[in-house]
Motif scaffolding. Structure first.
Motif, PDB file in Angstrom:
ATOM      1  N   ILE A   6       0.860  -1.180   0.000  1.00 42.59           N
ATOM      2  CA  ILE A   6       0.000   0.000   0.000  1.00 42.59           C
ATOM      3  C   ILE A   6       0.893   1.225   0.000  1.00 42.59           C
ATOM      4  O   ILE A   6       1.958   1.226   0.625  1.00 42.59           O
ATOM      5  N   ALA A   7       0.484   2.261  -0.726  1.00 39.40           N
ATOM      6  CA  ALA A   7       1.302   3.467  -0.809  1.00 39.40           C
ATOM      7  C   ALA A   7       0.428   4.694  -1.004  1.00 39.40           C
ATOM      8  O   ALA A   7      -0.685   4.617  -1.531  1.00 39.40           O
ATOM      9  N   THR A   8       0.936   5.824  -0.577  1.00 42.57           N
ATOM     10  CA  THR A   8       0.197   7.085  -0.625  1.00 42.57           C
ATOM     11  C   THR A   8       0.157   7.675  -2.025  1.00 42.57           C
ATOM     12  O   THR A   8       1.132   7.624  -2.773  1.00 42.57           O
ATOM     13  N   TRP A   9      -0.978   8.218  -2.370  1.00 42.50           N
ATOM     14  CA  TRP A   9      -1.204   9.025  -3.565  1.00 42.50           C
ATOM     15  C   TRP A   9      -1.203   8.211  -4.862  1.00 42.50           C
ATOM     16  O   TRP A   9      -0.629   7.141  -4.955  1.00 42.50           O
ATOM     17  N   ARG A  10      -1.881   8.783  -5.839  1.00 42.15           N
ATOM     18  CA  ARG A  10      -1.930   8.212  -7.185  1.00 42.15           C
ATOM     19  C   ARG A  10      -0.522   8.005  -7.752  1.00 42.15           C
ATOM     20  O   ARG A  10      -0.264   7.046  -8.490  1.00 42.15           O
ATOM     21  N   MET A  11       0.406   8.880  -7.380  1.00 46.83           N
ATOM     22  CA  MET A  11       1.743   8.824  -7.956  1.00 46.83           C
ATOM     23  C   MET A  11       2.467   7.506  -7.669  1.00 46.83           C
ATOM     24  O   MET A  11       3.415   7.155  -8.361  1.00 46.83           O
ATOM     25  N   ALA A  12       2.021   6.763  -6.675  1.00 46.52           N
ATOM     26  CA  ALA A  12       2.695   5.519  -6.306  1.00 46.52           C
ATOM     27  C   ALA A  12       2.146   4.296  -7.033  1.00 46.52           C
ATOM     28  O   ALA A  12       2.680   3.193  -6.858  1.00 46.52           O
ATOM     29  N   HIS A  13       1.116   4.456  -7.846  1.00 50.57           N
ATOM     30  CA  HIS A  13       0.413   3.280  -8.369  1.00 50.57           C
ATOM     31  C   HIS A  13       1.302   2.379  -9.221  1.00 50.57           C
ATOM     32  O   HIS A  13       1.274   1.152  -9.053  1.00 50.57           O
ATOM     33  N   GLU A  14       2.068   2.947 -10.134  1.00 52.57           N
ATOM     34  CA  GLU A  14       2.938   2.105 -10.961  1.00 52.57           C
ATOM     35  C   GLU A  14       3.928   1.335 -10.095  1.00 52.57           C
ATOM     36  O   GLU A  14       4.247   0.169 -10.372  1.00 52.57           O
ATOM     37  N   GLY A  15       4.404   1.979  -9.048  1.00 49.52           N
ATOM     38  CA  GLY A  15       5.295   1.302  -8.115  1.00 49.52           C
ATOM     39  C   GLY A  15       4.606   0.173  -7.374  1.00 49.52           C
ATOM     40  O   GLY A  15       5.210  -0.883  -7.132  1.00 49.52           O
ATOM     41  N   VAL A  16       3.351   0.362  -7.014  1.00 48.89           N
ATOM     42  CA  VAL A  16       2.594  -0.689  -6.324  1.00 48.89           C
ATOM     43  C   VAL A  16       2.338  -1.867  -7.254  1.00 48.89           C
ATOM     44  O   VAL A  16       2.452  -3.030  -6.848  1.00 48.89           O
ATOM     45  N   VAL A  17       2.010  -1.577  -8.499  1.00 50.66           N
ATOM     46  CA  VAL A  17       1.794  -2.651  -9.483  1.00 50.66           C
ATOM     47  C   VAL A  17       3.047  -3.527  -9.585  1.00 50.66           C
ATOM     48  O   VAL A  17       2.975  -4.765  -9.543  1.00 50.66           O
ATOM     49  N   GLU A  18       4.193  -2.886  -9.733  1.00 49.39           N
ATOM     50  CA  GLU A  18       5.452  -3.630  -9.832  1.00 49.39           C
ATOM     51  C   GLU A  18       5.779  -4.323  -8.514  1.00 49.39           C
ATOM     52  O   GLU A  18       6.301  -5.452  -8.505  1.00 49.39           O
ATOM     53  N   ALA A  19       5.474  -3.690  -7.399  1.00 52.54           N
ATOM     54  CA  ALA A  19       5.730  -4.290  -6.093  1.00 52.54           C
ATOM     55  C   ALA A  19       4.982  -5.611  -5.933  1.00 52.54           C
ATOM     56  O   ALA A  19       5.552  -6.612  -5.470  1.00 52.54           O
ATOM     57  N   LEU A  20       3.729  -5.631  -6.328  1.00 52.51           N
ATOM     58  CA  LEU A  20       2.940  -6.853  -6.192  1.00 52.51           C
ATOM     59  C   LEU A  20       3.448  -7.953  -7.123  1.00 52.51           C
ATOM     60  O   LEU A  20       3.432  -9.137  -6.767  1.00 52.51           O
ATOM     61  N   ARG A  21       3.915  -7.561  -8.295  1.00 49.20           N
ATOM     62  CA  ARG A  21       4.498  -8.545  -9.208  1.00 49.20           C
ATOM     63  C   ARG A  21       5.743  -9.185  -8.586  1.00 49.20           C
ATOM     64  O   ARG A  21       5.933 -10.409  -8.641  1.00 49.20           O
ATOM     65  N   GLY A  30      12.011  -5.539   1.743  1.00 46.70           N
ATOM     66  CA  GLY A  30      12.981  -4.450   1.689  1.00 46.70           C
ATOM     67  C   GLY A  30      13.275  -4.004   0.275  1.00 46.70           C
ATOM     68  O   GLY A  30      13.242  -2.810  -0.040  1.00 46.70           O
ATOM     69  N   ASP A  31      13.568  -4.958  -0.599  1.00 46.97           N
ATOM     70  CA  ASP A  31      13.841  -4.624  -1.999  1.00 46.97           C
ATOM     71  C   ASP A  31      12.629  -3.999  -2.665  1.00 46.97           C
ATOM     72  O   ASP A  31      12.743  -3.045  -3.446  1.00 46.97           O
ATOM     73  N   VAL A  32      11.472  -4.554  -2.369  1.00 43.42           N
ATOM     74  CA  VAL A  32      10.237  -4.078  -3.005  1.00 43.42           C
ATOM     75  C   VAL A  32       9.898  -2.654  -2.573  1.00 43.42           C
ATOM     76  O   VAL A  32       9.527  -1.813  -3.399  1.00 43.42           O
ATOM     77  N   THR A  33      10.035  -2.368  -1.291  1.00 44.99           N
ATOM     78  CA  THR A  33       9.747  -1.017  -0.804  1.00 44.99           C
ATOM     79  C   THR A  33      10.695   0.001  -1.426  1.00 44.99           C
ATOM     80  O   THR A  33      10.269   1.066  -1.882  1.00 44.99           O
ATOM     81  N   GLU A  34      11.974  -0.319  -1.448  1.00 40.99           N
ATOM     82  CA  GLU A  34      12.951   0.587  -2.057  1.00 40.99           C
ATOM     83  C   GLU A  34      12.632   0.807  -3.532  1.00 40.99           C
ATOM     84  O   GLU A  34      12.634   1.950  -4.016  1.00 40.99           O
ATOM     85  N   ASN A  35      12.344  -0.251  -4.247  1.00 40.95           N
ATOM     86  CA  ASN A  35      12.048  -0.136  -5.671  1.00 40.95           C
ATOM     87  C   ASN A  35      10.778   0.677  -5.915  1.00 40.95           C
ATOM     88  O   ASN A  35      10.716   1.503  -6.834  1.00 40.95           O
ATOM     89  N   LEU A  36       9.762   0.462  -5.103  1.00 39.74           N
ATOM     90  CA  LEU A  36       8.499   1.192  -5.243  1.00 39.74           C
ATOM     91  C   LEU A  36       8.740   2.694  -5.109  1.00 39.74           C
ATOM     92  O   LEU A  36       8.282   3.497  -5.936  1.00 39.74           O
ATOM     93  N   ILE A  37       9.476   3.072  -4.081  1.00 38.41           N
ATOM     94  CA  ILE A  37       9.698   4.493  -3.830  1.00 38.41           C
ATOM     95  C   ILE A  37      10.635   5.098  -4.862  1.00 38.41           C
ATOM     96  O   ILE A  37      10.451   6.256  -5.289  1.00 38.41           O
TER      97      ILE A  37
END
Length: 317
Positions: A6-21, A30-37
């Motif tokens: 889960i992440a704040t704002w619309r701006m994070a959506h592409e990062g969340v999509v990749e995070a779930l993948r 840890g890797d996923v959070t860093e990559n998302l941001i």
């Protein structure tokens, strides 16, 4: 196994999509959070985070970021760092240090150089033009200089049950040099415990710091509250208390996820966020303060999304 992000704002959506993948493929939190941001930090049209972020009153882009490991409670953070491509990566590296794990200003920037992090002029021509326009508006109309304080905050849960939280922000637009908000401060801007869950905040740091709401949400989840109930209870009770005792409450919004992948959100302004887990695909929602200390949450419309995309890329005249 369960996983989620889960992440704040619309701006994070592409990062969340990749995070779930990545989480589905057994990526670490840890890797996923860093990559998302990093995805948000790297995008030039998000004017409150990383590259393209808006500068302080002197035209200098100072950035804040933090990283926390919910297994070990390791925390790394930077504040007022300049000319480094990904502040979240510097914060994560600092979390490995037992001492000196929170660096500010020149100390943070020098650390990033010594450790070999990529250097980059993070102030884009577009952001500088927005800054110049704002200066003119302030002079001509005697406006309040402060505008914009959207932090990207993310909480992730991996298949091993590990949880991580991260934040990144260029802070309050037109802030005074050296100003630091809640984003890099443990308990205020973020908190995570893998045995319970995590939370992150966005909004006016000066008011968020008065309540330590991220920690409070995790504490309430630890007492058995669902993420949504914990967010509602922490955010709206503090909004009321701050309004009564301080006279007003600035904008703040909180996200949370527990170690079951369940999530919650509460806000005192219109707020968008992106979320998904092993049972629910990634989706963007819009939240508003509801009645009786509850939150109204709805999926965004295509009309809203189209208007958003047009707005953030509109030419600066």
């Amino acid at each position: 196994m369960v996983w989620g992000a889960i992440a704040t704002w619309r701006m994070a959506h592409e990062g969340v999509v990749e995070a779930l993948r990545l989480l589905e493929k057994n990526g670490t939190s840890g890797d996923v959070t860093e990559n998302l941001i990093k995805t948000v930090e790297d995008y030039p049209y998000y004017k409150s985070v990383g590259y393209g972020g808006l500068p302080n009153s002197e035209g200098i882009l100072e950035m804040d970021a933090a990283y926390m490991d919910g297994d070990t409670f390791k925390i790394g953070a930077v504040a007022g760092i300049t000319d480094v491509k990904n502040p979240i990566s510097v914060a994560r590296k600092l979390s490995e240090d037992k001492f000196n794990s929170f660096r500010v200003g020149d100390g943070a920037t020098k650390y990033s150089i010594i450790e070999g992090f990529e250097r980059k002029n993070m102030l884009t021509k577009r952001a500088h033009k927005i800054w110049e326009k704002r200066l003119e508006e302030i002079r001509e109309n005697n406006l309040n200089p402060y505008d914009g304080h959207d932090t990207v905050g993310a909480v992730t849960l991996d298949q091993e049950g590990s949880m991580t939280v991260g934040t990144s922000s260029s802070g309050l637009f037109m802030k005074k040099p050296g100003r630091v908000g809640d984003s890099p401060l443990s308990g205020s801007g973020f908190y995570v415990d893998s045995e319970i869950g995590g939370a992150a905040a966005t909004g006016l740091g000066e008011d968020l710091m008065k309540g330590c709401l991220s920690y409070e949400i995790v504490r309430l989840m630890g007492e058995g509250e669902t993420p949504q109930a914990a967010c509602d209870k922490a955010v709206y009770s503090f909004h009321d208390k701050l309004s009564k005792r301080y006279g007003k409450a600035g904008a703040f919004s909180l996200i949370a996820m527990n170690n079951k992948g369940e999530w919650g959100v509460a806000t005192n302004v219109e707020f968008t966020f992106s979320v998904g887990n092993s049972k629910e695909p990634p989706q963007i929602f819009i939240a508003n303060k509801g009645k009786n200390h509850t939150t109204d949450i709805q999926p965004i419309s295509q009309e809203w999304l189209s208007a958003y995309e047009k707005r953030i890329k509109a030419p600066i005249e």
